[in-house]
Write a protein that holds these residues in place. Structure first.
Motif, PDB file in Angstrom:
ATOM      1  N   LYS A  71      17.155 -35.756 -56.121  1.00  0.00           N
ATOM      2  CA  LYS A  71      16.538 -34.476 -55.878  1.00  0.00           C
ATOM      3  C   LYS A  71      15.288 -34.350 -56.715  1.00  0.00           C
ATOM      4  O   LYS A  71      14.743 -33.286 -56.894  1.00  0.00           O
ATOM      5  CB  LYS A  71      17.522 -33.346 -56.241  1.00  0.00           C
ATOM      6  N   GLU A  72      14.848 -35.425 -57.261  1.00  0.00           N
ATOM      7  CA  GLU A  72      13.737 -35.378 -58.189  1.00  0.00           C
ATOM      8  C   GLU A  72      12.664 -36.369 -57.756  1.00  0.00           C
ATOM      9  O   GLU A  72      12.949 -37.369 -57.120  1.00  0.00           O
ATOM     10  CB  GLU A  72      14.208 -35.718 -59.602  1.00  0.00           C
ATOM     11  N   LEU A  73      11.473 -36.064 -58.116  1.00  0.00           N
ATOM     12  CA  LEU A  73      10.349 -36.946 -57.843  1.00  0.00           C
ATOM     13  C   LEU A  73      10.160 -37.803 -59.079  1.00  0.00           C
ATOM     14  O   LEU A  73       9.235 -37.608 -59.846  1.00  0.00           O
ATOM     15  CB  LEU A  73       9.108 -36.116 -57.557  1.00  0.00           C
ATOM     16  N   ALA A 136       8.609 -28.817 -65.708  1.00  0.00           N
ATOM     17  CA  ALA A 136       7.834 -27.609 -65.995  1.00  0.00           C
ATOM     18  C   ALA A 136       8.440 -26.424 -65.265  1.00  0.00           C
ATOM     19  O   ALA A 136       9.037 -26.572 -64.183  1.00  0.00           O
ATOM     20  CB  ALA A 136       6.379 -27.804 -65.560  1.00  0.00           C
ATOM     21  N   ASP A 137       8.276 -25.261 -65.839  1.00  0.00           N
ATOM     22  CA  ASP A 137       8.719 -24.042 -65.182  1.00  0.00           C
ATOM     23  C   ASP A 137       7.877 -23.768 -63.941  1.00  0.00           C
ATOM     24  O   ASP A 137       6.734 -24.205 -63.840  1.00  0.00           O
ATOM     25  CB  ASP A 137       8.613 -22.847 -66.142  1.00  0.00           C
ATOM     26  N   SER A 138       8.455 -22.999 -63.028  1.00  0.00           N
ATOM     27  CA  SER A 138       7.762 -22.720 -61.763  1.00  0.00           C
ATOM     28  C   SER A 138       6.452 -21.990 -61.966  1.00  0.00           C
ATOM     29  O   SER A 138       5.462 -22.233 -61.281  1.00  0.00           O
ATOM     30  CB  SER A 138       8.662 -21.875 -60.862  1.00  0.00           C
ATOM     31  N   ARG A 139       6.441 -21.103 -62.951  1.00  0.00           N
ATOM     32  CA  ARG A 139       5.274 -20.240 -63.105  1.00  0.00           C
ATOM     33  C   ARG A 139       4.247 -20.809 -64.073  1.00  0.00           C
ATOM     34  O   ARG A 139       3.252 -20.162 -64.366  1.00  0.00           O
ATOM     35  CB  ARG A 139       5.716 -18.862 -63.576  1.00  0.00           C
ATOM     36  N   LEU A 140       4.517 -22.003 -64.555  1.00  0.00           N
ATOM     37  CA  LEU A 140       3.533 -22.635 -65.433  1.00  0.00           C
ATOM     38  C   LEU A 140       2.310 -23.006 -64.607  1.00  0.00           C
ATOM     39  O   LEU A 140       2.426 -23.552 -63.509  1.00  0.00           O
ATOM     40  CB  LEU A 140       4.134 -23.883 -66.078  1.00  0.00           C
ATOM     41  N   LYS A 141       1.147 -22.724 -65.133  1.00  0.00           N
ATOM     42  CA  LYS A 141      -0.069 -23.019 -64.382  1.00  0.00           C
ATOM     43  C   LYS A 141      -0.311 -24.518 -64.334  1.00  0.00           C
ATOM     44  O   LYS A 141       0.011 -25.251 -65.268  1.00  0.00           O
ATOM     45  CB  LYS A 141      -1.270 -22.302 -64.991  1.00  0.00           C
ATOM     46  N   VAL A 145       0.264 -28.235 -66.765  1.00  0.00           N
ATOM     47  CA  VAL A 145       1.050 -29.390 -66.337  1.00  0.00           C
ATOM     48  C   VAL A 145       0.195 -30.657 -66.420  1.00  0.00           C
ATOM     49  O   VAL A 145       0.651 -31.700 -66.917  1.00  0.00           O
ATOM     50  CB  VAL A 145       1.573 -29.193 -64.901  1.00  0.00           C
ATOM     51  N   PHE A 162       8.332 -35.887 -61.893  1.00  0.00           N
ATOM     52  CA  PHE A 162       8.512 -34.445 -61.987  1.00  0.00           C
ATOM     53  C   PHE A 162       9.871 -34.043 -61.442  1.00  0.00           C
ATOM     54  O   PHE A 162      10.063 -34.030 -60.218  1.00  0.00           O
ATOM     55  CB  PHE A 162       7.410 -33.717 -61.208  1.00  0.00           C
ATOM     56  N   PRO A 163      10.806 -33.702 -62.292  1.00  0.00           N
ATOM     57  CA  PRO A 163      12.059 -33.114 -61.804  1.00  0.00           C
ATOM     58  C   PRO A 163      11.784 -31.721 -61.244  1.00  0.00           C
ATOM     59  O   PRO A 163      10.751 -31.131 -61.536  1.00  0.00           O
ATOM     60  CB  PRO A 163      12.926 -33.033 -63.059  1.00  0.00           C
ATOM     61  N   PRO A 164      12.696 -31.195 -60.456  1.00  0.00           N
ATOM     62  CA  PRO A 164      12.463 -29.847 -59.931  1.00  0.00           C
ATOM     63  C   PRO A 164      12.449 -28.833 -61.066  1.00  0.00           C
ATOM     64  O   PRO A 164      13.198 -28.954 -62.031  1.00  0.00           O
ATOM     65  CB  PRO A 164      13.635 -29.621 -58.977  1.00  0.00           C
ATOM     66  N   PRO A 165      11.606 -27.829 -60.969  1.00  0.00           N
ATOM     67  CA  PRO A 165      11.586 -26.788 -61.992  1.00  0.00           C
ATOM     68  C   PRO A 165      12.952 -26.134 -62.094  1.00  0.00           C
ATOM     69  O   PRO A 165      13.604 -25.880 -61.077  1.00  0.00           O
ATOM     70  CB  PRO A 165      10.532 -25.805 -61.481  1.00  0.00           C
ATOM     71  N   LEU A 168      13.197 -22.921 -60.011  1.00  0.00           N
ATOM     72  CA  LEU A 168      12.612 -22.972 -58.676  1.00  0.00           C
ATOM     73  C   LEU A 168      13.440 -22.109 -57.738  1.00  0.00           C
ATOM     74  O   LEU A 168      14.658 -22.245 -57.666  1.00  0.00           O
ATOM     75  CB  LEU A 168      12.588 -24.412 -58.165  1.00  0.00           C
TER      76      LEU A 168
ATOM     77  N   ARG B 124      -6.655 -25.094 -60.860  1.00  0.00           N
ATOM     78  CA  ARG B 124      -6.029 -25.137 -62.176  1.00  0.00           C
ATOM     79  C   ARG B 124      -5.102 -23.952 -62.430  1.00  0.00           C
ATOM     80  O   ARG B 124      -4.223 -24.019 -63.275  1.00  0.00           O
ATOM     81  CB  ARG B 124      -7.105 -25.183 -63.264  1.00  0.00           C
ATOM     82  N   ASP B 125      -5.311 -22.841 -61.698  1.00  0.00           N
ATOM     83  CA  ASP B 125      -4.478 -21.653 -61.930  1.00  0.00           C
ATOM     84  C   ASP B 125      -3.321 -21.535 -60.936  1.00  0.00           C
ATOM     85  O   ASP B 125      -2.628 -20.515 -60.935  1.00  0.00           O
ATOM     86  CB  ASP B 125      -5.357 -20.387 -61.840  1.00  0.00           C
ATOM     87  N   ALA B 126      -3.124 -22.551 -60.129  1.00  0.00           N
ATOM     88  CA  ALA B 126      -1.998 -22.502 -59.199  1.00  0.00           C
ATOM     89  C   ALA B 126      -0.694 -22.703 -59.968  1.00  0.00           C
ATOM     90  O   ALA B 126      -0.652 -23.422 -60.972  1.00  0.00           O
ATOM     91  CB  ALA B 126      -2.144 -23.593 -58.138  1.00  0.00           C
ATOM     92  N   ASN B 127       0.358 -22.065 -59.470  1.00  0.00           N
ATOM     93  CA  ASN B 127       1.660 -22.249 -60.101  1.00  0.00           C
ATOM     94  C   ASN B 127       2.199 -23.634 -59.792  1.00  0.00           C
ATOM     95  O   ASN B 127       1.986 -24.170 -58.705  1.00  0.00           O
ATOM     96  CB  ASN B 127       2.649 -21.191 -59.589  1.00  0.00           C
ATOM     97  N   PHE B 128       2.914 -24.173 -60.740  1.00  0.00           N
ATOM     98  CA  PHE B 128       3.445 -25.523 -60.571  1.00  0.00           C
ATOM     99  C   PHE B 128       4.439 -25.576 -59.424  1.00  0.00           C
ATOM    100  O   PHE B 128       4.600 -26.609 -58.782  1.00  0.00           O
ATOM    101  CB  PHE B 128       4.100 -25.992 -61.865  1.00  0.00           C
ATOM    102  N   ALA B 129       5.119 -24.482 -59.149  1.00  0.00           N
ATOM    103  CA  ALA B 129       6.113 -24.482 -58.073  1.00  0.00           C
ATOM    104  C   ALA B 129       5.467 -24.855 -56.728  1.00  0.00           C
ATOM    105  O   ALA B 129       6.047 -25.617 -55.947  1.00  0.00           O
ATOM    106  CB  ALA B 129       6.776 -23.113 -57.965  1.00  0.00           C
ATOM    107  N   TYR B 132       4.740 -28.556 -56.757  1.00  0.00           N
ATOM    108  CA  TYR B 132       5.964 -29.325 -56.648  1.00  0.00           C
ATOM    109  C   TYR B 132       6.474 -29.334 -55.208  1.00  0.00           C
ATOM    110  O   TYR B 132       6.948 -30.356 -54.703  1.00  0.00           O
ATOM    111  CB  TYR B 132       7.036 -28.775 -57.593  1.00  0.00           C
ATOM    112  N   ARG B 136       7.131 -32.627 -53.103  1.00  0.00           N
ATOM    113  CA  ARG B 136       8.465 -32.896 -52.596  1.00  0.00           C
ATOM    114  C   ARG B 136       8.426 -33.137 -51.084  1.00  0.00           C
ATOM    115  O   ARG B 136       9.075 -34.043 -50.568  1.00  0.00           O
ATOM    116  CB  ARG B 136       9.385 -31.722 -52.938  1.00  0.00           C
ATOM    117  N   LYS B 139       7.028 -36.525 -50.308  1.00  0.00           N
ATOM    118  CA  LYS B 139       7.994 -37.579 -50.576  1.00  0.00           C
ATOM    119  C   LYS B 139       9.067 -37.626 -49.495  1.00  0.00           C
ATOM    120  O   LYS B 139       9.442 -38.684 -49.010  1.00  0.00           O
ATOM    121  CB  LYS B 139       8.647 -37.364 -51.936  1.00  0.00           C
TER     122      LYS B 139
END
Lengths: 173, 156
Positions: A71-73, A136-141, A145, A162-165, A168, B124-129, B132, B136, B139
């Motif tokens: 489940k991870e990249l 990284a957390d979902s809301r981290l910019k 990262v 990158f594992p899933p946040p 998420l 640069r200000d986009a959320n990592f979610a 990801y 995903r 992939k």
């Protein structure tokens, strides 16, 4: 009396330079407007092998029919950098905490520069010094990262996953 | 009694030859630097900075650019508006992969990986979610080569 033949002097050829100069300046203006300096843009590679390939030690051991449980990249790694941000509406997406997770235990790192020194030191003791995970957390910019990914690459790790946040899908509080 | 012609003032004529040489030099310079082929990059996206980012590979031909703005939306050339929902993004990527897969099969590469390199240019200000989710999806579909674009130190 002998007539002397007169040779008319050749006519002077006068090139009209002015319109040619106009054309030259037109061309110069066009190319000045279309000139675009090359952006200093670089790239960082991500390789995403199939789970069966990632876990197989030899090519003969690849089992493409095996159900993928990944489940991870990521590739298998012994070290994970967990990057946390503030939760809630007041979060600005910046780094709030950096935790390095290893088998020996978790270590909280003060700042990204300290993380680089820690990773360079820890890498020497790893069996797999090439792979690392960044959770990284979902809301981290995204810029933070990339900052952490840059630090991991400069520390010597060539494969970053990158594992899933962990949060998420969780609605922001 | 006629007066002689008026005394002629000396005319100062600038030497235009070196000036024209400079103009032609400038023209040659800009002609050599012109590049009419541009990548599918979006100028509104401000990339993050990464010192270890390697220079772009100019030999890549089979590429898919994914421009992600600060809201996590996927900007696609030719679409009226950015793709906002995950379903739209998945559908678009699946379409691109299906086309690439069909092309590989037609060329006799059935069973081999799709050689398309996915280039992700995210704000640069986009959320990592959002990033990801795109990674995903790529992939899961079968893309194996991905690049994350960033500005080098000098480009920041």
């Amino acid at each position: 009396m002998r007539r002397r033949s007169r040779v008319d002097p050749a006519p002077d050829v006068v090139l009209p330079i002015t319109p040619m100069l106009d054309m030259a300046f037109q061309l110069l203006t066009f190319f000045i407007f279309t000139y675009r300096p090359s952006v200093l843009e670089g790239h960082m590679d991500l390789t995403l092998p199939a789970a069966a390939e990632a876990k197989a030690q030899k090519k003969e051991q690849v089992q493409p029919d095996r159900a993928t449980m990944d489940k991870e990249l990521e590739l298998p790694s012994e070290i994970t950098v967990a990057v946390r941000t503030q939760q809630g509406d007041a979060s600005d997406g910046s780094i709030n905490q950096i935790i390095v997770q290893q088998r020996a235990g978790d270590t909280v790192v003060a700042n990204p520069e300290a993380l680089r020194r820690f990773l360079e030191k820890a890498r020497q003791e790893l069996n797999n010094p090439h792979d690392i995970k960044i959770q990284a957390d979902s809301r981290l910019k995204y810029q933070y990262v990339m900052q952490i990914m840059d630090i991991c690459t400069r520390a010597g790790f060539t494969n970053v996953g990158f594992p899933p946040p962990p949060d998420l899908g969780t609605p922001p509080r | 009694m006629s007066h002689g012609p008026a005394a002629e003032g000396s005319l100062a004529e600038p030497n235009l030859t070196p000036l024209l040489d400079v103009v032609l030099q400038l023209l040659m310079f800009f002609m050599m630097c012109v590049n009419f082929v541009t990548e599918q990059v979006n100028e509104d996206i401000r990339l993050p900075v990464a010192q270890s980012a390697r220079p772009m590979e100019k030999g890549l031909v089979d590429v898919l650019f994914l421009n992600i703005d600060s809201l996590g939306q996927l900007i696609v050339p030719g679409h009226e508006r950015p793709l906002r929902t995950q379903g739209e993004i998945n559908f678009y990527l699946r379409q691109q992969y299906t086309d690439a897969r069909r092309l590989v099969d037609l060329r006799g590469g059935a069973g081999s990986d799709v050689p398309t390199t996915v280039i992700i240019r995210a704000h640069r200000d986009a959320n990592f979610a959002a990033i990801y989710q795109v990674l995903r999806t790529c992939k899961d579909l079968g893309y194996r080569k991905l690049q994350l674009r960033a500005l080098t130190k000098g480009g920041a």
